[in-house]
Each structure stands twice: as structure tokens, then as C-alpha cells.
Scaffold this motif. Sequence first.
Motif, short mmCIF file in Angstrom:
data_model
loop_
_atom_site.label_atom_id
_atom_site.label_comp_id
_atom_site.label_asym_id
_atom_site.label_seq_id
_atom_site.Cartn_x
_atom_site.Cartn_y
_atom_site.Cartn_z
N ALA A 60 0.86 -1.18 0.00
CA ALA A 60 0.00 0.00 0.00
C ALA A 60 0.90 1.24 0.00
N GLN A 61 0.29 2.38 0.12
CA GLN A 61 1.01 3.65 0.02
C GLN A 61 2.13 3.80 1.04
N TYR A 62 3.13 4.57 0.64
CA TYR A 62 4.23 4.93 1.53
C TYR A 62 3.70 5.77 2.68
N GLN A 63 4.14 5.43 3.89
CA GLN A 63 3.71 6.23 5.05
C GLN A 63 4.87 7.10 5.48
N LYS A 64 4.84 8.34 5.06
CA LYS A 64 5.99 9.21 5.22
C LYS A 64 6.38 9.38 6.69
N ASP A 65 5.36 9.52 7.54
CA ASP A 65 5.65 9.78 8.94
C ASP A 65 6.45 8.65 9.59
N VAL A 66 6.28 7.43 9.12
CA VAL A 66 7.00 6.31 9.74
C VAL A 66 8.01 5.66 8.80
N GLU A 67 8.24 6.29 7.62
CA GLU A 67 9.24 5.81 6.69
C GLU A 67 9.03 4.35 6.29
N LYS A 68 7.80 3.99 6.03
CA LYS A 68 7.60 2.62 5.58
C LYS A 68 6.37 2.49 4.69
N PHE A 69 6.25 1.34 4.08
CA PHE A 69 5.13 1.09 3.18
C PHE A 69 4.05 0.30 3.90
N GLY A 70 2.80 0.70 3.64
CA GLY A 70 1.68 0.00 4.27
C GLY A 70 1.63 -1.45 3.84
N ASN A 71 1.16 -2.28 4.69
CA ASN A 71 0.92 -3.73 4.61
C ASN A 71 2.17 -4.60 4.40
N ILE A 72 3.36 -4.01 4.44
CA ILE A 72 4.56 -4.86 4.55
C ILE A 72 4.76 -5.11 6.04
N GLU A 73 5.05 -6.35 6.39
CA GLU A 73 5.27 -6.69 7.80
C GLU A 73 6.77 -6.48 8.08
N TYR A 74 7.09 -5.40 8.78
CA TYR A 74 8.50 -5.11 9.09
C TYR A 74 8.89 -5.85 10.37
N MET A 75 9.81 -6.80 10.26
CA MET A 75 10.23 -7.57 11.44
C MET A 75 11.44 -6.84 12.04
N THR A 76 11.15 -6.06 13.06
CA THR A 76 12.20 -5.18 13.59
C THR A 76 13.32 -6.00 14.25
N CYS A 77 14.54 -5.68 13.86
CA CYS A 77 15.72 -6.38 14.40
C CYS A 77 16.64 -5.35 15.04
N THR A 78 16.75 -5.44 16.34
CA THR A 78 17.51 -4.44 17.10
C THR A 78 18.48 -5.16 18.04
N PRO A 79 19.39 -4.42 18.66
CA PRO A 79 20.27 -5.05 19.65
C PRO A 79 19.45 -5.72 20.76
N GLU A 80 18.28 -5.14 21.09
CA GLU A 80 17.46 -5.67 22.20
C GLU A 80 16.98 -7.09 21.91
N ASN A 81 16.63 -7.39 20.65
CA ASN A 81 16.20 -8.77 20.37
C ASN A 81 17.30 -9.58 19.69
N GLY A 82 18.54 -9.12 19.83
CA GLY A 82 19.67 -9.86 19.25
C GLY A 82 19.57 -9.92 17.73
N PHE A 83 18.92 -8.91 17.15
CA PHE A 83 18.74 -8.80 15.70
C PHE A 83 17.98 -10.00 15.11
N PHE A 84 17.17 -10.65 15.94
CA PHE A 84 16.29 -11.70 15.42
C PHE A 84 14.87 -11.37 15.88
N PRO A 85 13.91 -11.34 14.94
CA PRO A 85 12.57 -10.87 15.29
C PRO A 85 11.86 -11.81 16.28
#
Length: 418
Positions: A158-183
Motif C-alpha cells: 500500500a502507500q508509503y507512510q511518510k511519517d513512519v518511513e515505511k510502506f503500508g501492509n509490509i510486515e516489518y520484522m524489527t531487528c535491534t540489539p534488544e532482540n539480538g537482531f532476530f525478530p
Amino acid sequence: MSPFKQKEKTAYKTQVARNANMAKFQAAYIFPEIARRRDAHLQKYPDAQVISLGHGDTTEPIPEVITSAMEKRSQALSTLEGYSGYGPAQGEKPLRAAIASTFYDNLGIEEDDIFVSDGAKCDISRLQLVFGSSVTMAVQSPSYPAYVQSSVVMGQTAQYQKDVEKFGNIEYMTCTPENGFFPDLRKVARTDTIFFCSPNNPTGSAATREQLTQLVQFAKDNGSIIVYDSAYAMYMSDDNPRSIFEIPGAKEVAIETSSFSKYAGFTGVRLGWTVVPKQLLFSDGFPVAKDFNRIVCTCFSGASNIAQAGGLACLSPEGIKAMHDVISFYKENAGILAYTFESLGFKVYGGKNAPYVWIHFPGRSSWDVFNEILEKIHVVTIPGIGFGPGGEGFIRVSAFGHRRNVLEASERFKQLYK
Ligand code: MLT
């Protein structure tokens, strides 16, 4: 009236409507955008010694054992006996067999599961053509931008969501140091496809056997297909799987794409491959490999025969040793860069299993950090946000560079952040 306005007024327009999916893009593709900013910087400071540690492009010469095979094949093309035109679109048999035995020995992957190509990136787009526009996708965030961008082109988003820098309906699996870069897969919604890169570009983190077992089980439970990008597998130091097919059951839920680019300096030569196991079936029981084969035959006429000769030489015993030597060189660069930032007090990730160092600048915009580094010490990096919303607050520094440049950049980083 200014001549410009006049031109605008008389500009001829066709009656073809713009592809609405293309119109969804708000920002330029990250790598050309970085090159544009580097060139603008050079215009502003023509005498600056700019060091590029941005785009992950290899810098060291291709080992002789590989180029001499390409030279021989190239010379043979000038002879009646050695000339060849179109080869099989799926790749030459000896190379497919060598890929199977080198990277998938004892994993049940056969020569005819392998499709040789002009690179993993091109195969990612061809895979999207196989899936079509109505599938849903999940992707690590941050990750290599080609996954999301090709999905947008296909109209899966779906459309780009400028405020959150992402595209609608893509499931972004966030990978951060907190989760050891595994979703945390319990929080990930079901999608048809799951793009997963390990060792990951840009974070440099590599998934463990246990994590990949979870991922395969997750795909099985949801009836999803994993597209596993293993383009950096040979950089792995830790004892993690080099291929998703090391995980039992993966052949029923996964495709793997990989490349000679970062192993043999083939970013310009262009050679990669994709494994589509015959066990992988669509919901109606039709083999995914048959549709991929159809797309390959429709959109591609096979990798260059000279490049394939190089690929075969890469997989000879001398070629494998030569690739390991080049990889070790880049890994030493990564070690130098990681140590530099660590000794300056930064939290640093990656570098051990991948040629990328991922540095945390908590609370800061990654474009601001990118600009600060470029403006003050003339070093090109990549802002983390270029790899998706999960990359904000980080920058990626590439270990692809001549040693003198990596050492010089390290000195400049020390001056900037001491
Ligand atoms: C990168 O910089 O992330 C990669 O080199 C891009 C690529 O492989 O196309």
C-alpha cells in the motif's frame, strides 16, 4: 515568459498513465542517492580526499586463478571450436553441479534445483514476478532495500507512510540489539513471503541454528515461503548455518539466493544463483521451481558464459582458497573499523560474520550522522534509515576498501569522535 516555462508549456505528453506503483516511491534508491551526495560533496570540496565506505562494492583485484579462466574462455570465443552463443538460461551444467557440491553438499540440493544468474539482486526481482502482486510480504527491518523496493514495484504494498518511513501492509520484522537482531516471531503477522538475510546486510548479525529452526517452523505453521539471502555466508566466523537448507524441512518452505559478488569481487562481472528445491510447492501443489524456470526463460537468457567460466574457477580448490584470502582481507578491515568505534565508546555490531559494521548513535537521525561524517571528515557511509525504519539511529560502514583507506578513515573517525 522565461524560456524554461515556454518549454514546459509545449512539452509533449504521451497518453500512457504512470505506473501507480512507481509513484509510491518517495525517496531515491539509497545507493545511487549516496553516490549523488558523494559527487555533490566533491563538487563542493574538489580537493577533499573522499573515502567511500558506503555502498558495499568490492575493491580488491579478482584472484588470477579466476581471471585466467575467464580470459581462456574469452579467447576461445574467437575460435570455431570454442565459440558458443546462448547457453541454457538456467546456467551451464558443470557450474550448477559445482555450486551444488560446494555449498549444499549432503543437504539434498541437486544440480537441477540451482539456477545460475547475473546476481542475487536480479533474482530477487525475478522471484517477485513469480509471486505476483497479490502476495503479502514480511522483511527484516533493517535489511537490503531491494526486497521492499521490488515488492513495491510489483504492487504488493500500500502507500508509503511518510511519517513512519515505511510502506503500508509490509510486515516489518524489527531487528535491534534488544532482540539480538532476530525478530520475535510471536509478534509477526502471517504473510505469504518472508525475506530473510543472514548474515544480515546491514547489521552483520547472523542467525543461529536454533533461530533458523524457529523461522522454518514459523513458515511451516503459516504456509509461507522464505526467500533466504545468503550472499555473505562465506564471511561467517561463528558456527551458524551457511544455508537455510541445513535446517530440516527447509526445502519445503524456502528458496535461497546467493552471489559470487562479495566472495570473488564479481560486483562488476555479475554472477549469482538461486536454489528453488523441487519439494517447494504452491497451495495448488504446483512446483515453485517450474514457475521460476518459466520466468527465467522469459526474462533472462542466462549469465554471461565468460562469467560462468570465472564462477567455475572460483569453485576449484585454488579458487576457493583465493576467495577465502580475499574475504579474510575484508574481515580484517571490518575488525579495524569495529575496534576504532568500540574504542571511541560506541556500541558496535557486525563485522565478525559480515563485511559491514553497524554503529549505534542513539537518539540521532541517521541522515544527520551521515552528513556530519561526510561534511567533517569526507568519509562516505550509509545512514541506517536507508535499510528500513529499523535502521534509524545507526550508520553502516562497509569494510570493502583498500587497507590504506580503511586506516585513514579510522584516524579521521578518531579525530571526529574523540
Ligand atoms: C550494499 O551496499 O548493501 C550492497 O553492496 C548492495 C548490493 O549488493 O547490491
